[in-house]
Design an enzyme around this catalytic site. Structure first.
Site, PDB file in Angstrom:
ATOM      1  CB  CYS A  67      -6.004   4.218  -3.030  1.00  0.00           C
ATOM      2  SG  CYS A  67      -7.580   4.563  -2.220  1.00  0.00           S
ATOM      3  CG  HIS A 127      -7.338   0.047  -5.205  1.00  0.00           C
ATOM      4  ND1 HIS A 127      -6.350   0.036  -4.251  1.00  0.00           N
ATOM      5  CD2 HIS A 127      -8.297   0.880  -4.736  1.00  0.00           C
ATOM      6  CE1 HIS A 127      -6.701   0.827  -3.240  1.00  0.00           C
ATOM      7  NE2 HIS A 127      -7.875   1.354  -3.511  1.00  0.00           N
ATOM      8  CD  GLU A 173      -3.859  -2.252  -5.486  1.00  0.00           C
ATOM      9  OE1 GLU A 173      -3.770  -1.551  -6.514  1.00  0.00           O
ATOM     10  OE2 GLU A 173      -4.367  -1.835  -4.415  1.00  0.00           O
TER      11      GLU A 173
END
Lengths: 225, 77
Positions: free
Chosen positions: A89, A197, A199
């Site tokens: 990002c 994302h 994560e």
């Protein structure tokens, strides 16, 4: 052997903790935490992650100020030595602004901030970051960005596609990105930038675990376990 | 000396902000606007010793993103 990783925090980063938790959850080792004003990285790093957020308030352009911060000089040098670097990002925006990745990330074509789970296709499963996925695997990873509209000139896009450097592609329209590109690799394959994302998809409680394979791939590729 | 740096998107780069502004102008009832491109104006107050080459370098290394933007330097006074 454990993965010697670092997560960088810029003023305005807001996914740095998520990134650190994800790295520790998958690799079993907590990463170093590095501040943007540091001039040097911890010794012997294998892997550096640039997290999402709004570094420096997105002043001038998203990622522009962070790309010129003291720690980025050390990160560019580390990347040139072959250290693995992941930018997610805002981290992807920092990588394009710093010149480690080609292209630029512009305002979403629909103007609006987009925050939702999106389907991605794994375009290249031969890279350090994606070897744990199946070829053309369909995965779901959330995006949350205002400036994710990937732009590069046609010659650059042709080169990226020809060299297998499109790691992930959106399987649905999201932000107007050229050729639906969601993540790109550098020519050496040790730097990946992506808007979604991974994560945020590590534990089932997060709604899915499709992000795990990315960190598992890095662990296997760099440490061999 | 005052210097204005005009940063604009290169031709061929789609401008979502310009398009939204265009749409909003039409929504307000203004007619005859064919296209809108949004850019950025950066004003610098510089010492006399700053050269044109220095200004170019500032634009290329930070003020403009040369992948998507052009810049024009205007000396005001």
């Amino acid at each position: 052997m454990s993965l010697n990783a670092a997560v960088v925090t810029f003023p305005g980063s807001n996914c740095d903790r998520d990134m650190a938790v994800a790295i520790e959850a998958v690799t079993g080792t907590a990463p170093h935490r590095v501040w943007h004003g540091d001039a040097e990285l911890p010794a012997g790093l294998d892997f550096i992650a640039l997290p999402g957020g709004f570094s420096y308030g997105d002043y001038l352009r998203s990622g522009a100020m962070a790309a010129r911060s003291p720690i980025m000089r050390a990160i560019v040098e580390a990347a040139e030595r072959g250290v693995a670097v992941l930018g997610v990002c805002n981290g992807f925006q920092v990588l394009t602004e710093s010149g480690l990745l080609p292209g630029a990330l512009m305002r979403n074509s629909g103007i609006r901030f987009v925050c939702r789970d999106v389907a991605l296709t794994v375009e290249n499963n031969q890279s350090l970051f994606t070897a744990g996925y199946e070829a053309e695997q369909r995965i779901v990873i959330p995006v949350a960005h205002h400036d994710g509209n990937y732009f590069a000139d046609d010659a650059t896009l042709d080169r990226l596609e020809g060299e297998g450097r499109v790691a992930f592609r959106y399987a649905e329209p999201v932000n107007g990105s050229a050729r639906d590109i969601a993540g790109v690799l550098n020519d050496r394959g040790n730097v990946l930038g992506m808007m979604p994302h991974p994560e945020r998809m590590i534990e089932a409680a997060q709604g899915g675990t499709d992000g795990r394979a990315l960190f598992e791939s890095v662990l296997k590729g760099l440490v061999g376990v | 000396m005052k210097v204005r740096v005009h940063v604009s998107l290169k031709n061929g780069v789609l401008d979502p902000q310009g398009r939204a502004i265009h749409h909003a102008l039409e929504g307000l009832g203004f007619q005859g606007v064919n296209d809108v491109r949004a850019g950025r104006l950066i004003e610098l107050d510089i010492d006399d010793g700053v050269t044109d080459a220095d200004l170019d370098e500032m634009c290329r290394r930070l003020l403009a993103n040369m992948v998507i933007e052009n810049y024009r330097i205007e000396k005001v006074s």
